[in-house]
Design an enzyme around this catalytic site. Structure first.
Site, PDB file in Angstrom:
ATOM      1  N   LYS A  77      -6.522   5.271 -11.947  1.00  0.00           N
ATOM      2  CA  LYS A  77      -4.729   5.044 -12.963  1.00  0.00           C
ATOM      3  C   LYS A  77      -5.407   3.791 -13.338  1.00  0.00           C
ATOM      4  O   LYS A  77      -5.032   3.968 -15.009  1.00  0.00           O
ATOM      5  CB  LYS A  77      -4.009   4.776 -12.016  1.00  0.00           C
ATOM      6  N   ASP A  78      -6.199   2.969 -13.188  1.00  0.00           N
ATOM      7  CA  ASP A  78      -6.703   1.619 -14.291  1.00  0.00           C
ATOM      8  C   ASP A  78      -8.062   2.053 -14.769  1.00  0.00           C
ATOM      9  O   ASP A  78      -8.617   1.839 -14.091  1.00  0.00           O
ATOM     10  CB  ASP A  78      -6.691   0.973 -12.988  1.00  0.00           C
ATOM     11  N   LEU A 110       0.749  -0.859  -0.093  1.00  0.00           N
ATOM     12  CA  LEU A 110       0.229  -0.289  -0.331  1.00  0.00           C
ATOM     13  C   LEU A 110       0.846   1.090  -0.273  1.00  0.00           C
ATOM     14  O   LEU A 110       1.430   1.645   0.734  1.00  0.00           O
ATOM     15  CB  LEU A 110      -1.065   0.087   0.821  1.00  0.00           C
ATOM     16  N   HIS A 111       0.370   2.195  -0.884  1.00  0.00           N
ATOM     17  CA  HIS A 111       1.357   3.154  -0.283  1.00  0.00           C
ATOM     18  C   HIS A 111       0.189   4.694  -1.036  1.00  0.00           C
ATOM     19  O   HIS A 111      -1.137   4.039  -0.611  1.00  0.00           O
ATOM     20  CB  HIS A 111       1.909   3.818  -2.351  1.00  0.00           C
ATOM     21  N   GLY A 115      -1.634   6.610  -3.120  1.00  0.00           N
ATOM     22  CA  GLY A 115      -2.240   5.815  -3.802  1.00  0.00           C
ATOM     23  C   GLY A 115      -3.219   5.439  -3.398  1.00  0.00           C
ATOM     24  O   GLY A 115      -5.144   5.376  -2.965  1.00  0.00           O
ATOM     25  N   HIS A 116      -3.431   4.160  -2.400  1.00  0.00           N
ATOM     26  CA  HIS A 116      -4.086   3.684  -1.991  1.00  0.00           C
ATOM     27  C   HIS A 116      -4.771   3.990  -0.718  1.00  0.00           C
ATOM     28  O   HIS A 116      -6.148   3.781  -0.036  1.00  0.00           O
ATOM     29  CB  HIS A 116      -3.789   1.979  -1.373  1.00  0.00           C
ATOM     30  N   SER A 165       2.633   0.183  -7.600  1.00  0.00           N
ATOM     31  CA  SER A 165       3.228  -0.137  -6.656  1.00  0.00           C
ATOM     32  C   SER A 165       4.450  -0.841  -7.471  1.00  0.00           C
ATOM     33  O   SER A 165       6.114  -1.621  -7.161  1.00  0.00           O
ATOM     34  CB  SER A 165       2.869  -1.651  -6.218  1.00  0.00           C
ATOM     35  N   MET A 187       1.587   6.845  -8.739  1.00  0.00           N
ATOM     36  CA  MET A 187       2.221   6.464  -7.878  1.00  0.00           C
ATOM     37  C   MET A 187       1.169   4.529  -8.203  1.00  0.00           C
ATOM     38  O   MET A 187       0.146   4.474  -8.736  1.00  0.00           O
ATOM     39  CB  MET A 187       1.290   6.342  -6.787  1.00  0.00           C
ATOM     40  N   GLN A 189      -9.902  -1.506 -16.506  1.00  0.00           N
ATOM     41  CA  GLN A 189      -9.797  -1.436 -15.049  1.00  0.00           C
ATOM     42  C   GLN A 189     -11.071  -0.910 -14.053  1.00  0.00           C
ATOM     43  O   GLN A 189     -12.659  -1.630 -14.288  1.00  0.00           O
ATOM     44  CB  GLN A 189      -9.237  -2.200 -13.410  1.00  0.00           C
TER      45      GLN A 189
HETATM   46  O1  PAF Z   1      -6.720  -3.456  -9.281  1.00  0.00           O
HETATM   47  C1  PAF Z   1      -5.815  -3.721  -8.541  1.00  0.00           C
HETATM   48  O2  PAF Z   1      -5.539  -3.562  -7.381  1.00  0.00           O
HETATM   49  C2  PAF Z   1      -6.308  -4.702  -8.600  1.00  0.00           C
HETATM   50  O3  PAF Z   1      -6.454  -4.950 -10.144  1.00  0.00           O
HETATM   51  C3  PAF Z   1      -7.937  -5.779  -7.628  1.00  0.00           C
HETATM   52  C4  PAF Z   1      -9.237  -4.415  -8.833  1.00  0.00           C
HETATM   53  C5  PAF Z   1      -7.029  -5.532  -6.602  1.00  0.00           C
HETATM   54  C6  PAF Z   1      -7.702  -6.771  -8.107  1.00  0.00           C
HETATM   55  O4  PAF Z   1      -7.150  -7.595  -8.024  1.00  0.00           O
END
Ligand code: PAF
Length: 283
Positions: free
Chosen positions: A151-152, A33-34, A36-37, A188, A186, A155
């Site tokens: 950022k994703d 965790l950084h 951003g999280h 990982s 940011m 996703q």
């Molecule tokens: O973005 C992430 O860290 C991962 O893709 C997630 C959403 C936790 C699913 O494993």
């Protein structure tokens, strides 16, 4: 903070909160965790009474040959950060808890259309793995709210679509990309960069910003802008997988007058960096 490795224990605790009418937010993560999280956790906190963070390095979303084995695992640091942030529960399952029969031949969730393009065309099965784990987490936690980073971006759209299509009663909230002072998003995986690569890495954000600025003032040669963007990455020593301008809602072709998103993924040494910027193209 409760640290819960077991799905039944998790369900019992969440049921108790829900029985008293509390709203539950979920922040799914793969740990390491950084800041951003932490910004996702704060968005969750602002939208719910209880915050559950999951830390699970999901084997199903790593394509063959990717960094599943070496993905950074920093459990004690993660715990400390989440305690400091006032998180209510950390769900920390073992792989067998989530995939009791292994990952080879399991029921999975696939979001067609959005999953095969852009990152999906370079990372075989990646979005199937993401959609499957997020579905499992939604089923286990039953969150009122779930928070994901912009950022994703691809996703995020995959998850919004699966929540809609599979009728999950969850509000999917997105949180802005958290950046280092020099603009690098940011991640990982930034820890894979050596000092020389780290110095070159902000070129990704600069290329996105330059492209977005041109789009915002009405430059409409999308293909030319995208190839200029890719060339900027190459001259910074990166190997781009793609540099694309897409419609922000559908990820199809960009259209004048609608929001679009400039998206890029590029290799720099051992790190695959991704980033994006949204922009409104004048009509
Ligand atoms: O973005 C992430 O860290 C991962 O893709 C997630 C959403 C936790 C699913 O494993």
């Amino acid at each position: 903070m409760f640290v819960v490795p077991d799905v039944n224990d998790l369900r019992t605790r969440i049921a108790r909160w829900k029985a008293t009418g509390e709203r539950v937010a979920l922040v799914p993560t793969m740990g390491n965790l950084h800041d951003g999280h932490m910004s996702l956790v704060r968005v969750a906190r602002a939208n719910a009474d209880r915050v559950v963070v999951s830390v699970f390095v999901n084997p199903m979303q790593f394509a063959p040959g990717e960094d599943y084995e070496s993905y950074p695992r920093t459990e004690q640091d993660d715990r400390d950060r989440l305690v400091d942030e006032g998180v209510d529960a950390l769900f920390l399952p073992a792989t067998e808890e989530i995939y009791p029969g292994g990952t080879g031949s399991v029921t999975y969730v696939e979001v067609p259309g959005l999953s095969e393009i852009l990152c999906g065309s370079f990372r075989d099965g990646h979005f199937r793995g993401v959609a499957t784990i997020v579905t499992k987490l939604f089923n286990l936690v039953g969150p009122d709210v779930a928070v994901f980073g912009e950022k994703d971006y691809q996703q995020l759209l995959v998850i919004r679509r699966l929540a809609h299509d599979l009728c999950f009663p969850v509000e999917v909230i997105s949180a802005p990309t958290h950046r280092e002072p020099d603009g690098l998003a940011m991640s990982s995986r930034n820890r894979y960069l050596d000092p020389h690569e780290r110095a070159a890495a902000p070129a990704l954000f600069q290329a996105l910003r330059q492209t977005a600025a041109a789009l915002a003032i009405g430059v409409g040669e999308f293909e030319q802008l995208a190839s200029q963007g890719a060339a900027m990455l190459e001259s910074a020593g990166m190997r781009p997988d793609y540099f694309e301008i897409r419609d922000a809602e559908t990820l199809g072709d960009p259209l004048p007058g609608r929001d679009c998103v400039v998206m890029a993924a590029a290799w720099l040494g051992r790190a695959r960096l991704i980033d994006n910027l949204r922009v409104t193209v004048p009509g």
